[in-house]
Design a protein around this motif. Structure first.
Motif: not given
Length: 462
Positions: A161-172
């Motif tokens: 919609g009009n929101l950032i719901a989640r941040v996906d990242y890779v660490y180690e």
């Protein structure tokens, strides 16, 4: 490490830190996700050395006055009038208060500089350079309790919609997700993504050098554009300067820049001049030479001076090629000897009286009847030894960016993304459509970093 954050800041350079610090001071719980390892943190900011400020009267290390209108006119000159006036003037007006804010947060400045730079009135230089600035901000961030995760490769921001719901990242090697209340993207352009550069520029991009960080690959920028977040800017436009042709492919930084052009003639690999080397003082013209070199055969050029000019610009990281004759210089550089000697002889013949030569001012010591003319600092190249620097296009950052409003907020076609802001090179294309003005990039990052941090914290605080 806390699992819930009011704000996730993507990137770890000047704009990201200004956003994180501002938000934390407003009570937000903040995490910085920085792709680079700690020794290389800071994005392109660690390669910078100065910032451009408006001021009415002496301010910190700056002398005299530098008005809003003069600053804006300087910007119009380098962008050909193509800028967003509202956002540009917002940066300029805010710059006067930005410098004291920087000092308050640990940044120290050098005393006013002299010499060929001609910037004592307009640009303040960081004591210890950009890396010192970055380290000062990280110390402040640590005192404020901001979490910093290095080698955190953000792959995706889930727009719902009009929101950032989640941040996906890779660490180690492991994938993680967080759901912050707000997000600031300050992760630079795509200049280190060679495939994207070649898509924009074509085959010439293979010969470009990336003088900035190798970690700005445009991953988050591309991800958001694919989800319909609005963009601004031309992918072929960038901050590109002429740097030493012997510089490394990535991360050569500011020491690879060459400031000899105003006192030289510049020829392409065929020994032919192609532009007015004395068009303006170097801080207002150095950024056009990256594109000029990019338009030459094999994207290479050569700046040639004689012994009169060797000490009139900042010393280079690598010594120039030296020769006692022009024939010897041509042989050492691979330039066509007959053509080079003819070009220099024609240039010398077009030079007139040079008694008014002044290395730090526009002196109108010009050529006559020459195409292209040289409109300042035109003196014959006649006193051996002769010197040559090879020039390549050095890309610092690209101008394709996220489109923002005056609050640094991003939008899609249906309206603002309520919890997404952008700062620094990720949005600088909103102001810099072409050309570059020395020290402006850091001010854009500082001003919009602080705005983005303020807005993100206010949103998270309800």
């Amino acid at each position: 490490m806390n699992n819930h954050y009011d704000l996730a800041v993507i990137g770890g350079g000047n704009a990201a830190l200004c956003a994180a610090i501002t938000a934390a001071e407003l009570g937000a719980k903040v995490i910085i996700l920085e792709t680079a390892p700690k020794p290389y943190r800071g994005g392109n900011s660690r390669h910078t050395r100065d910032i451009r400020c408006m001021h009415r009267g002496p301010l910190g290390p700056l002398e005299g006055d530098y008005s809003e209108d003069e600053y804006y006119e300087d910007l119009l000159k380098v962008t050909g009038g193509k800028t967003n006036e509202q956002l540009a003037r917002l940066v300029i007006r805010s710059s006067e208060k930005a410098l004291p804010w920087m000092q308050k947060h640990g940044v120290h400045f050098q005393p006013p500089l002299s010499g060929t730079l001609s910037l004592t009135r307009t640009n303040a230089f960081f004591l210890g350079g950009g890396k010192s600035l970055i380290n000062a901000y990280y110390r402040t961030a640590d005192k404020l309790g901001i979490d910093v995760l290095y080698r955190a490769h953000v792959k995706h921001l889930q727009l719902k919609g009009n929101l950032i719901a989640r941040v996906d990242y890779v660490y180690e090697g492991q994938q993680y997700q967080i759901e912050p209340s707000s997000v600031v993207v300050a992760s630079g352009g795509f200049e280190a993504n060679l495939e994207w550069l070649e898509k924009a520029w074509g085959p010439p991009a293979e010969n470009f050098l990336i003088r900035g960080t190798p970690y700005n690959r445009g991953v988050v920028l591309e991800d958001l554009l694919e989800q319909g977040v609005q963009s601004v800017g031309d992918p072929t436009q960038c901050h590109a300067v002429a740097i030493d042709g012997r510089a490394p492919k990535f991360d050569g930084g500011i020491v690879t820049r060459l400031d000899c052009v105003p006192f030289s003639i510049v020829v392409n690999k065929e020994g032919q001049r192609f532009y007015d080397e004395g068009e303006d003082i170097w801080p207002k013209r150095y950024a056009i030479w990256g594109r000029l070199v990019a338009q030459q055969p094999d994207q290479v050029a050569f700046a040639i001076i004689d012994s009169k000019s060797l000490k009139m610009f900042m010393p280079s990281a690598f010594p120039p090629t030296e020769a006692n004759t022009l024939e010897e210089l041509a042989e050492k550089t691979g330039l066509p000897s007959e053509k080079l000697i003819d070009t220099i002889a024609t240039f010398n013949a077009a030079c007139g009286n040079s008694d008014a030569f002044h290395p730090t001012e526009l002196d109108s010591v010009t050529t006559t009847g020459l195409t292209p003319e040289k409109t300042n600092w035109a003196r014959p190249i006649s006193e051996p030894p002769f010197y040559c620097y090879s020039l390549r296009t050095g890309v610092t950052f690209t101008y394709l960016a996220l489109k923002i409003d005056k609050n640094a907020q991003c939008s899609t076609a249906t309206g603002p993304v309520k919890n997404l802001w952008a700062a620094g090179e990720t949005m600088a294309g909103s102001i810099l459509s072409q050309g570059y003005l020395a020290g402006l990039g850091m001010m854009i990052g500082t001003v919009f970093g602080r705005i983005a941090g303020r807005e993100a914290a206010n949103y998270a605080n309800g």
